[in-house]
Design a protein around this motif. Sequence first.
Motif, PDB file in Angstrom:
ATOM      1  N   ASN A 126       0.871  -1.175   0.000  1.00 23.75           N
ATOM      2  CA  ASN A 126       0.000   0.000   0.000  1.00 23.75           C
ATOM      3  C   ASN A 126       0.906   1.222   0.000  1.00 23.75           C
ATOM      4  OD1 ASN A 126      -1.901   1.965   0.305  1.00 23.75           O
ATOM      5  ND2 ASN A 126      -2.467   1.429   2.397  1.00 23.75           N
ATOM      6  N   GLU A 127       1.060   1.842  -1.150  1.00 21.43           N
ATOM      7  CA  GLU A 127       2.067   2.878  -1.320  1.00 21.43           C
ATOM      8  C   GLU A 127       1.530   4.295  -1.130  1.00 21.43           C
ATOM      9  OE1 GLU A 127       5.665   0.937  -3.241  1.00 21.43           O
ATOM     10  OE2 GLU A 127       5.080   1.768  -1.321  1.00 21.43           O
ATOM     11  N   ASP A 128       0.374   4.430  -0.546  1.00 22.82           N
ATOM     12  CA  ASP A 128      -0.188   5.751  -0.282  1.00 22.82           C
ATOM     13  C   ASP A 128      -0.756   5.761   1.130  1.00 22.82           C
ATOM     14  OD1 ASP A 128      -0.372   7.183  -3.156  1.00 22.82           O
ATOM     15  OD2 ASP A 128      -0.858   5.062  -3.382  1.00 22.82           O
ATOM     16  N   GLY A 129      -0.459   6.814   1.865  1.00 22.20           N
ATOM     17  CA  GLY A 129      -1.015   6.895   3.207  1.00 22.20           C
ATOM     18  C   GLY A 129      -0.439   8.052   3.997  1.00 22.20           C
ATOM     19  N   HIS A 130      -0.852   8.142   5.242  1.00 19.29           N
ATOM     20  CA  HIS A 130      -0.306   9.152   6.145  1.00 19.29           C
ATOM     21  C   HIS A 130      -0.324   8.588   7.556  1.00 19.29           C
ATOM     22  CE1 HIS A 130      -4.622   9.918   6.841  1.00 19.29           C
ATOM     23  NE2 HIS A 130      -4.248  10.426   8.007  1.00 19.29           N
ATOM     24  N   THR A 131       0.505   9.156   8.413  1.00 21.64           N
ATOM     25  CA  THR A 131       0.559   8.705   9.797  1.00 21.64           C
ATOM     26  C   THR A 131       0.922   9.877  10.704  1.00 21.64           C
ATOM     27  OG1 THR A 131       1.555   7.093  11.313  1.00 21.64           O
ATOM     28  CG2 THR A 131       2.995   8.007   9.642  1.00 21.64           C
ATOM     29  N   PHE A 132       0.326   9.893  11.884  1.00 20.67           N
ATOM     30  CA  PHE A 132       0.643  10.899  12.894  1.00 20.67           C
ATOM     31  C   PHE A 132       1.766  10.350  13.765  1.00 20.67           C
ATOM     32  CE2 PHE A 132      -3.723  11.717  11.696  1.00 20.67           C
ATOM     33  CZ  PHE A 132      -3.784  13.103  11.620  1.00 20.67           C
ATOM     34  N   GLU A 173      -9.768  18.207   5.658  1.00 22.63           N
ATOM     35  CA  GLU A 173      -8.391  17.752   5.443  1.00 22.63           C
ATOM     36  C   GLU A 173      -8.353  16.230   5.366  1.00 22.63           C
ATOM     37  OE1 GLU A 173      -5.169  17.532   4.223  1.00 22.63           O
ATOM     38  OE2 GLU A 173      -5.205  19.579   5.036  1.00 22.63           O
ATOM     39  N   SER A 174      -7.818  15.718   4.244  1.00 23.86           N
ATOM     40  CA  SER A 174      -7.770  14.271   4.027  1.00 23.86           C
ATOM     41  C   SER A 174      -6.346  13.745   3.887  1.00 23.86           C
ATOM     42  CB  SER A 174      -8.562  13.915   2.767  1.00 23.86           C
ATOM     43  OG  SER A 174      -8.044  14.610   1.639  1.00 23.86           O
ATOM     44  N   PHE A 175      -5.355  14.639   3.911  1.00 23.55           N
ATOM     45  CA  PHE A 175      -3.943  14.258   3.822  1.00 23.55           C
ATOM     46  C   PHE A 175      -3.625  13.537   2.512  1.00 23.55           C
ATOM     47  CE2 PHE A 175      -5.297  14.219   8.274  1.00 23.55           C
ATOM     48  CZ  PHE A 175      -4.462  15.194   8.798  1.00 23.55           C
ATOM     49  N   ASN A 176      -4.312  13.932   1.453  1.00 19.51           N
ATOM     50  CA  ASN A 176      -4.067  13.339   0.140  1.00 19.51           C
ATOM     51  C   ASN A 176      -3.135  14.187  -0.717  1.00 19.51           C
ATOM     52  OD1 ASN A 176      -5.671  11.021   0.446  1.00 19.51           O
ATOM     53  ND2 ASN A 176      -7.534  12.169  -0.031  1.00 19.51           N
ATOM     54  N   SER A 177      -2.652  15.288  -0.151  1.00 25.47           N
ATOM     55  CA  SER A 177      -1.763  16.181  -0.883  1.00 25.47           C
ATOM     56  C   SER A 177      -0.499  16.419  -0.063  1.00 25.47           C
ATOM     57  CB  SER A 177      -2.473  17.512  -1.160  1.00 25.47           C
ATOM     58  OG  SER A 177      -1.592  18.444  -1.746  1.00 25.47           O
ATOM     59  N   SER A 178       0.523  16.931  -0.718  1.00 34.53           N
ATOM     60  CA  SER A 178       1.779  17.200  -0.018  1.00 34.53           C
ATOM     61  C   SER A 178       1.686  18.432   0.878  1.00 34.53           C
ATOM     62  CB  SER A 178       2.915  17.384  -1.028  1.00 34.53           C
ATOM     63  OG  SER A 178       2.626  18.449  -1.918  1.00 34.53           O
ATOM     64  N   THR A 179       0.646  19.243   0.684  1.00 35.27           N
ATOM     65  CA  THR A 179       0.461  20.450   1.494  1.00 35.27           C
ATOM     66  C   THR A 179      -0.942  20.470   2.092  1.00 35.27           C
ATOM     67  OG1 THR A 179      -0.262  21.695  -0.456  1.00 35.27           O
ATOM     68  CG2 THR A 179       2.078  21.804   0.104  1.00 35.27           C
ATOM     69  N   PRO A 180      -1.127  21.153   3.217  1.00 32.65           N
ATOM     70  CA  PRO A 180      -2.453  21.235   3.842  1.00 32.65           C
ATOM     71  C   PRO A 180      -3.475  21.919   2.930  1.00 32.65           C
ATOM     72  CG  PRO A 180      -0.740  21.875   5.397  1.00 32.65           C
ATOM     73  CD  PRO A 180      -0.084  21.777   4.054  1.00 32.65           C
ATOM     74  N   LEU A 181      -4.743  21.567   3.120  1.00 32.64           N
ATOM     75  CA  LEU A 181      -5.819  22.140   2.310  1.00 32.64           C
ATOM     76  C   LEU A 181      -6.054  23.618   2.600  1.00 32.64           C
ATOM     77  CD1 LEU A 181      -8.652  19.429   2.219  1.00 32.64           C
ATOM     78  CD2 LEU A 181      -7.295  20.275   0.305  1.00 32.64           C
ATOM     79  N   ALA A 182      -5.763  24.043   3.805  1.00 33.42           N
ATOM     80  CA  ALA A 182      -6.069  25.415   4.211  1.00 33.42           C
ATOM     81  C   ALA A 182      -5.294  26.439   3.392  1.00 33.42           C
ATOM     82  CB  ALA A 182      -5.751  25.599   5.693  1.00 33.42           C
ATOM     83  N   ASP A 183      -5.822  27.648   3.364  1.00 34.55           N
ATOM     84  CA  ASP A 183      -5.109  28.760   2.748  1.00 34.55           C
ATOM     85  C   ASP A 183      -3.775  28.934   3.472  1.00 34.55           C
ATOM     86  OD1 ASP A 183      -4.304  31.728   2.544  1.00 34.55           O
ATOM     87  OD2 ASP A 183      -5.902  31.574   1.057  1.00 34.55           O
ATOM     88  N   LYS A 184      -2.731  29.220   2.720  1.00 32.94           N
ATOM     89  CA  LYS A 184      -1.390  29.300   3.297  1.00 32.94           C
ATOM     90  C   LYS A 184      -1.286  30.357   4.395  1.00 32.94           C
ATOM     91  CE  LYS A 184       3.212  28.411   1.508  1.00 32.94           C
ATOM     92  NZ  LYS A 184       4.038  28.331   0.277  1.00 32.94           N
TER      93      LYS A 184
END
Length: 219
Positions: free
Chosen positions: A95-101, A145-156
């Motif tokens: 499983n080559e996609d994911g995120h972890t805290f 926020e789903s952590f599907n991108s390299s950057t946060p969804l919020a406005d910078k």
Amino acid sequence: MNNKVNGHTGDFIKRQAKKIKKQENISYVRALEKASINAGFKNWKHFLNANKDANQTKPATNQKKVNPYRNLLVAGINILLDKGLISLEHSPTDNEDGHTFVDLLGYPSVIIWRSISYDELEISVWWKYNHELHPQAKLSGNARESFNSSTPLADKAHYKKFVGAVVSGWFERRTGKYLMGKDKEAILRNYTRRGEKEELENLPLEKPKGFKAEGKFYF
């Protein structure tokens, strides 16, 4: 830095600084100043000036300086490998996609990994991440926020409220095992909160576990 000044060594003060940093949740630089004062000096620089051994007060000239953002990514990859979330050898069943805290270099963080192509992985680290302060943490649908991108969804403009640094890089596994690029090459420094770069530069050097911190960058 092991020769004693007023009964204290530089290594002792650094160890105390790490404890203070963790206990008070402050930067390593500030903790180093506090530890120096506790040891009877005006500040860390005062200790260095009082240390008569020039070889101990100056960094080794033959020690390679590592880009702090690359060091952060190396630390993140080490954790992913330790947890078995990625591997050095690609497998079609992985499983080559994911995120972890995780706790990364003393702070809560998020590590995100995504498969690109040719066995490469994009690795992203959101360092000093506070999910509760993320303005889109509790929204619904695509706005959450789903952590599907390299950057946060919020406005910078909101990043400073919930994250200290956002950095990405590419992890090569087919032609070798390494983080692509050298020094700052191929490192995307998407965001750094004011004051965080200094702390990043003072973090311990991370030793890659089974891979190299630098290597050829494939466009």
